[in-house]
Design an enzyme around this catalytic site. Structure first.
Site, short mmCIF file in Angstrom:
data_model
loop_
_atom_site.label_atom_id
_atom_site.label_comp_id
_atom_site.label_asym_id
_atom_site.label_seq_id
_atom_site.Cartn_x
_atom_site.Cartn_y
_atom_site.Cartn_z
N ARG A 84 37.12 55.49 -2.44
CA ARG A 84 35.77 54.93 -2.43
C ARG A 84 35.52 53.97 -3.60
NH1 ARG A 84 35.76 59.42 0.45
NH2 ARG A 84 37.39 59.85 -1.06
N THR A 85 35.82 54.42 -4.83
CA THR A 85 35.48 53.63 -6.02
C THR A 85 36.28 52.33 -6.05
OG1 THR A 85 35.12 55.74 -7.12
CG2 THR A 85 35.18 53.79 -8.52
N LYS A 113 56.47 52.88 -16.14
CA LYS A 113 57.64 52.84 -17.04
C LYS A 113 57.25 53.31 -18.43
CE LYS A 113 59.15 48.65 -14.67
NZ LYS A 113 59.10 47.19 -14.83
N ARG A 149 39.75 53.28 -14.12
CA ARG A 149 39.76 54.73 -13.87
C ARG A 149 40.97 55.28 -14.62
NH1 ARG A 149 38.84 58.09 -8.45
NH2 ARG A 149 36.73 57.47 -9.06
N HIS A 185 31.32 59.23 -14.76
CA HIS A 185 31.52 58.30 -13.64
C HIS A 185 30.15 57.64 -13.40
CE1 HIS A 185 33.15 56.56 -10.13
NE2 HIS A 185 33.51 57.62 -9.44
N1 CP Z 1 33.57 59.46 -5.43
C1 CP Z 1 34.75 58.98 -5.84
O1 CP Z 1 34.94 58.67 -7.02
O2 CP Z 1 35.71 58.91 -4.87
P1 CP Z 1 37.15 58.26 -5.06
O3 CP Z 1 37.94 59.19 -5.95
O4 CP Z 1 37.73 58.16 -3.68
O5 CP Z 1 36.98 56.93 -5.73
#
Ligand code: CP
Length: 317
Positions: free
Chosen positions: A56-57, A84, A106, A136
């Site tokens: 999603r993100t 690596k 992320r 988040h």
């Molecule tokens: N909600 C969310 O962060 O989903 P993803 O891990 O799929 O990005």
């Protein structure tokens, strides 16, 4: 709004958060046009640097960046020199050398986005797309927007004053819970935490209006406007936090019987990905009360809003 980076939901005061929700609504209307494009990020290079898996993100950031006309580069740990053993510093300096303007990151380590935003490795903006169990913030924004639009329609300039939100499940490992607790409180919502004792850190419980270890007692004592179910993050559990999945589902899962004991129209939220049959059953996940797919859709608009304000701030500077 004076925003260079978005690392934590605490980077936003109430006025900033409401302004971002209002901009999200404007971006949602762009996404309904036949030509879903704005020139805001024309000439800007955005790198999506993902050290952890995401659907999603990652996808919604990429769509948001493209709708704002950015040049988009995707880098993931698998398939890059990160595999690596290249360090974060060397990776980011490489991105700086190719003139990246914004890094959306992320990372599995809590604090990684803060480290990058406060380093001299990279001059551009940093957006935290999830760091370990820490935060988040764009998820919290899209969740707040989803709540506001489902409860109050298109009203702009509005927070979530007095709205009762229960956050349920694996709070200990949840960056979604931490960012939501900060942002929802900032917007005036009343946040209740519900989790097994092993998954509810005391310090977080103290920041909520109430905390419960018994989901049924929490339902009896409150009229929730929304229940936000959290994914059980087995990959971050290096010990037994509950006796069995069957027991977790029975005591802390959202099922039809529990949903029907809540007030009619209680919203069912989940950031995804869902463990169907564990923290949420399919009746609830697919019910008209569910906002799961709205949350994904709103994720594009919320991320467009954040990018819009980061670049606006840079241009003003
Ligand atoms: N909600 C969310 O962060 O989903 P993803 O891990 O799929 O990005």
């Amino acid at each position: 709004m004076n925003l260079k980076h978005l690392v934590s939901a605490a980077d936003l005061n109430r006025a900033d958060a409401i302004e971002l929700l209002d901009t999200t609504a404007e971006m949602a209307s762009v996404s309904e046009r036949e030509v879903k494009k704005l020139p805001t990020l024309r000439g800007k290079t955005v790198v999506n640097l993902f050290y952890e898996d995401s659907t999603r993100t990652r996808v919604s950031f990429e769509v948001a960046e493209k709708r704002l006309s950015a040049d988009v580069v995707n880098v993931s740990a698998k398939g890059s020199s990160v595999s690596k053993g290249e360090s974060l510093k060397d990776t980011v300096q490489t991105l700086a050398a190719i003139s990246a303007d914004i890094v959306v990151m992320r990372h599995g380590s809590s604090g990684a986005a803060h480290t990058l935003a406060n380093s001299d490795w990279f001059d551009g903006s940093v957006i935290n797309a999830g760091d370990g169990t820490h935060e988040h913030p764009t998820q919290a924004l899209l969740d707040a927007y989803t709540l506001r639009s489902r409860l109050f329609g298109t009203a702009s300039g509005k927070g979530l004053d007095g709205v009762n939100v229960a956050i349920v499940g694996d709070i200990a490992h949840s960056r979604v819970a931490r960012s939501n607790l900060i942002l929802l409180k900032n917007l005036g919502a009343r946040v209740h935490l519900i989790a097994p004792p092993t998954l509810l850190p005391k310090a977080l419980g103290q920041q909520a209006v109430s905390s419960f270890h018994n989901f049924d007692h929490a339902i009896e004592e409150n009229d929730f406007d929304a229940v936000m179910m959290l994914r059980v993050q087995s990959e971050r559990m290096h010990a037994a936090f509950f006796p069995s999945e069957a027991e977790y589902s029975k005591l802390w899962g959202l099922n039809r019987e529990r949903l029907e004991r809540m007030k009619p129209g209680t919203l069912v939220m989940h950031p995804g990905p869902m463990n169907r049959g564990l923290e949420i059953d399919s009746f609830c996940a697919d019910s008209p009360n569910s906002t799961v797919l709205d949350q994904v859709r709103n994720g594009v608009s919320a991320r467009m809003a954040v990018l819009y304000h980061l670049v606006g701030n840079e241009r003003n500077a």
